[in-house]
Design an enzyme around this catalytic site. Structure first.
Site, PDB file in Angstrom:
ATOM      1  N   THR A   2     -10.746   3.157 -17.891  1.00 25.53           N
ATOM      2  CA  THR A   2      -9.829   2.314 -16.535  1.00 25.53           C
ATOM      3  C   THR A   2     -11.588   1.595 -16.024  1.00 25.53           C
ATOM      4  O   THR A   2     -12.642   2.860 -15.826  1.00 25.53           O
ATOM      5  CB  THR A   2      -9.131   2.737 -16.178  1.00 25.53           C
ATOM      6  OG1 THR A   2      -9.501   4.092 -15.087  1.00 25.53           O
ATOM      7  CG2 THR A   2      -8.091   3.534 -16.951  1.00 25.53           C
TER       8      THR A   2
ATOM      9  N   TYR B 119      -9.656  15.389  -4.609  1.00 24.38           N
ATOM     10  CA  TYR B 119      -8.730  14.382  -5.995  1.00 24.38           C
ATOM     11  C   TYR B 119      -7.823  15.995  -6.675  1.00 24.38           C
ATOM     12  O   TYR B 119      -6.943  15.516  -6.957  1.00 24.38           O
ATOM     13  CB  TYR B 119      -9.879  14.143  -6.960  1.00 24.38           C
ATOM     14  CG  TYR B 119      -9.110  12.935  -7.936  1.00 24.38           C
ATOM     15  CD1 TYR B 119      -8.715  12.027  -8.457  1.00 24.38           C
ATOM     16  CD2 TYR B 119      -9.291  14.058  -9.202  1.00 24.38           C
ATOM     17  CE1 TYR B 119      -8.291  10.990  -8.440  1.00 24.38           C
ATOM     18  CE2 TYR B 119      -8.433  13.076 -10.539  1.00 24.38           C
ATOM     19  CZ  TYR B 119      -8.145  11.993  -9.836  1.00 24.38           C
ATOM     20  OH  TYR B 119      -7.015  10.924 -10.858  1.00 24.38           O
TER      21      TYR B 119
ATOM     22  N   ASP C 272       1.172  -1.276   0.189  1.00 26.25           N
ATOM     23  CA  ASP C 272       0.006  -0.500   0.158  1.00 26.25           C
ATOM     24  C   ASP C 272       0.875   1.245  -0.131  1.00 26.25           C
ATOM     25  O   ASP C 272       1.724   1.266   1.017  1.00 26.25           O
ATOM     26  CB  ASP C 272      -0.469  -0.070   1.330  1.00 26.25           C
ATOM     27  CG  ASP C 272      -1.696   1.161   1.378  1.00 26.25           C
ATOM     28  OD1 ASP C 272      -1.264   2.510   0.213  1.00 26.25           O
ATOM     29  OD2 ASP C 272      -3.021   1.127   1.896  1.00 26.25           O
TER      30      ASP C 272
HETATM   31  P1  NAD Z   1      -7.474   1.948 -11.805  1.00 26.35           P
HETATM   32  O1  NAD Z   1      -8.007   2.029 -10.899  1.00 26.35           O
HETATM   33  O2  NAD Z   1      -7.702   1.258 -13.348  1.00 26.35           O
HETATM   34  O3  NAD Z   1      -6.084   1.223 -11.296  1.00 26.35           O
HETATM   35  C1  NAD Z   1      -5.317   1.783  -9.854  1.00 26.35           C
HETATM   36  C2  NAD Z   1      -4.578   1.223  -9.013  1.00 26.35           C
HETATM   37  O4  NAD Z   1      -3.843   1.373  -8.599  1.00 26.35           O
HETATM   38  C3  NAD Z   1      -5.496  -0.539  -9.192  1.00 26.35           C
HETATM   39  O5  NAD Z   1      -4.907  -1.707  -9.407  1.00 26.35           O
HETATM   40  C4  NAD Z   1      -5.479  -0.132  -7.318  1.00 26.35           C
HETATM   41  O6  NAD Z   1      -5.763  -1.112  -7.232  1.00 26.35           O
HETATM   42  C5  NAD Z   1      -3.995   0.825  -7.227  1.00 26.35           C
HETATM   43  N1  NAD Z   1      -3.750   1.092  -6.662  1.00 26.35           N
HETATM   44  C6  NAD Z   1      -5.031   1.909  -5.032  1.00 26.35           C
HETATM   45  N2  NAD Z   1      -4.174   2.891  -4.190  1.00 26.35           N
HETATM   46  C7  NAD Z   1      -3.300   2.458  -4.363  1.00 26.35           C
HETATM   47  C8  NAD Z   1      -2.522   2.008  -3.181  1.00 26.35           C
HETATM   48  N3  NAD Z   1      -2.875   2.646  -1.868  1.00 26.35           N
HETATM   49  N4  NAD Z   1      -1.099   1.343  -3.043  1.00 26.35           N
HETATM   50  C9  NAD Z   1      -0.825   0.411  -4.172  1.00 26.35           C
HETATM   51  N5  NAD Z   1      -1.805   1.027  -5.505  1.00 26.35           N
HETATM   52  C10 NAD Z   1      -2.939   0.794  -5.080  1.00 26.35           C
HETATM   53  O7  NAD Z   1      -7.044   3.316 -11.749  1.00 26.35           O
HETATM   54  P2  NAD Z   1      -6.382   4.324 -13.357  1.00 26.35           P
HETATM   55  O8  NAD Z   1      -7.437   5.145 -14.203  1.00 26.35           O
HETATM   56  O9  NAD Z   1      -5.312   3.111 -14.117  1.00 26.35           O
HETATM   57  O10 NAD Z   1      -5.322   5.257 -12.814  1.00 26.35           O
HETATM   58  C11 NAD Z   1      -4.434   5.372 -12.678  1.00 26.35           C
HETATM   59  C12 NAD Z   1      -3.804   6.781 -12.375  1.00 26.35           C
HETATM   60  O11 NAD Z   1      -4.274   7.499 -13.340  1.00 26.35           O
HETATM   61  C13 NAD Z   1      -4.169   7.393 -11.279  1.00 26.35           C
HETATM   62  O12 NAD Z   1      -3.177   8.324 -10.325  1.00 26.35           O
HETATM   63  C14 NAD Z   1      -5.616   8.317 -11.905  1.00 26.35           C
HETATM   64  O13 NAD Z   1      -6.150   9.034 -10.675  1.00 26.35           O
HETATM   65  C15 NAD Z   1      -5.158   8.911 -12.345  1.00 26.35           C
HETATM   66  N6  NAD Z   1      -5.995   9.371 -13.808  1.00 26.35           N
HETATM   67  C16 NAD Z   1      -6.733   8.666 -14.390  1.00 26.35           C
HETATM   68  C17 NAD Z   1      -7.856   9.465 -14.930  1.00 26.35           C
HETATM   69  C18 NAD Z   1      -8.725   8.391 -15.480  1.00 26.35           C
HETATM   70  O14 NAD Z   1      -9.331   9.253 -16.315  1.00 26.35           O
HETATM   71  N7  NAD Z   1      -9.089   7.112 -15.198  1.00 26.35           N
HETATM   72  C19 NAD Z   1      -7.535  10.502 -15.580  1.00 26.35           C
HETATM   73  C20 NAD Z   1      -6.637  11.334 -14.591  1.00 26.35           C
HETATM   74  C21 NAD Z   1      -5.537  10.906 -14.024  1.00 26.35           C
END
Ligand code: NAD
Length: 243
Positions: free
Chosen positions: A184, A149, A56
């Site tokens: 995602t 966020y 984590d």
């Molecule tokens: P996702 O939910 O598909 O993947 C996130 C992963 O992070 C998951 O596998 C989860 O288990 C892991 N995770 C969460 N908390 C954790 C912790 N404390 N320790 C270790 N692992 C942890 O999300 P995503 O869309 O792939 O997002 C990835 C990054 O991109 C994030 O930082 C998100 O904020 C950012 N982001 C996403 C979007 C979008 O539209 N999806 C847009 C802008 C930014």
């Protein structure tokens, strides 16, 4: 050696798979062991090298223990992608309680700090490193809701710039990616709302969301020697939503 946090899903998984395809051995971090193992299996099936690292990112002891074990197994980290994140759910500000504020700041901001702190001494000793932090267009005020966020993702940009100055002396480059809307698991709840796709068509000039691979391509560029003259920068693949 590359280490990607939150690599069991979405953008982090795509980052890991692409970097492995380009020849990096990848330490696949996630707090969820099953999804980390799935990413490792994907990479190995394609002929790449990967190792799961369950921790984590918001828990210092967990990061220290798991990162140390992984690096003992495969070597020091040259590329760190701070990607782990949790969804905001886009609540109104008054509906966000203290526990949710703590969770968001701990995973997004403190998590990036703990992971960076862990790999930094070896990067300094080797006088090379690439750190890529994951912000979001929400940091630029793209959405009316989800302010905690947005604040966390703004802090990620501040960290990127401050670290870029502080670590440049050791040839450690620090940049950020600030994606727009990406298809995602994190955005799955939004997709369930039929008005959401209409909003995407209306607000995003390219008329669609990104696929995780399209964000991974930008991260891979920042991790590569092609970006050797870039530090303290924020690249925002967002389909033109913010210009
Ligand atoms: P996702 O939910 O598909 O993947 C996130 C992963 O992070 C998951 O596998 C989860 O288990 C892991 N995770 C969460 N908390 C954790 C912790 N404390 N320790 C270790 N692992 C942890 O999300 P995503 O869309 O792939 O997002 C990835 C990054 O991109 C994030 O930082 C998100 O904020 C950012 N982001 C996403 C979007 C979008 O539209 N999806 C847009 C802008 C930014």
């Amino acid at each position: 050696m590359a280490l990607v946090t939150g690599a069991g899903s979405g953008i982090g998984r795509a980052n890991s798979v692409l970097m492995a395809a380009r020849g990096a051995a990848v330490i696949v971090n996630d707090r969820n062991a099953t999804s980390a193992d799935e990413t490792v299996a994907l990479i190995r099936r394609a002929g790449g090298a990967a190792l799961a690292c369950v921790a984590d990112v918001s828990d210092a002891a967990s990061v220290e223990q798991a990162f140390a074990a992984a690096q003992r197994g495969v070597g020091a980290v040259d590329i760190l992608v701070n990607n782990a994140g949790i969804p905001s759910g886009m609540p109104a500000f008054e509906d966000i309680d203290e526990a949710a504020i703590d969770r968001m700041l701990n995973v997004t901001v403190k998590g990036a700090m703990l992971c960076t702190r862990n790999v930094l001494p070896a990067m300094k000793a080797r006088r090379r490193g690439k750190i890529i932090n994951t912000s979001s267009i929400t940091a630029f005020g793209s959405h009316a809701r989800g302010s905690v966020y947005a604040a966390a993702k703004g802090a990620v940009i501040s960290l990127t710039r401050a670290w870029a100055r502080e670590f440049a002396e050791w040839n450690i480059h620090v940049n950020a990616v600030a994606p727009g809307r990406v298809r995602t698991a994190m955005a799955a709840a939004l997709s369930a709302n039929p008005a959401y796709e209409e909003e995407v068509r209306r607000r995003v000039p390219l008329g669609r969301r990104a696929e995780p691979d399209e964000i991974a391509a930008v991260v891979a560029f920042l991790a590569s020697s092609d970006a050797d003259y870039m530090t303290g920068q924020v690249l925002s693949p967002n389909g033109g939503e913010i210009m």
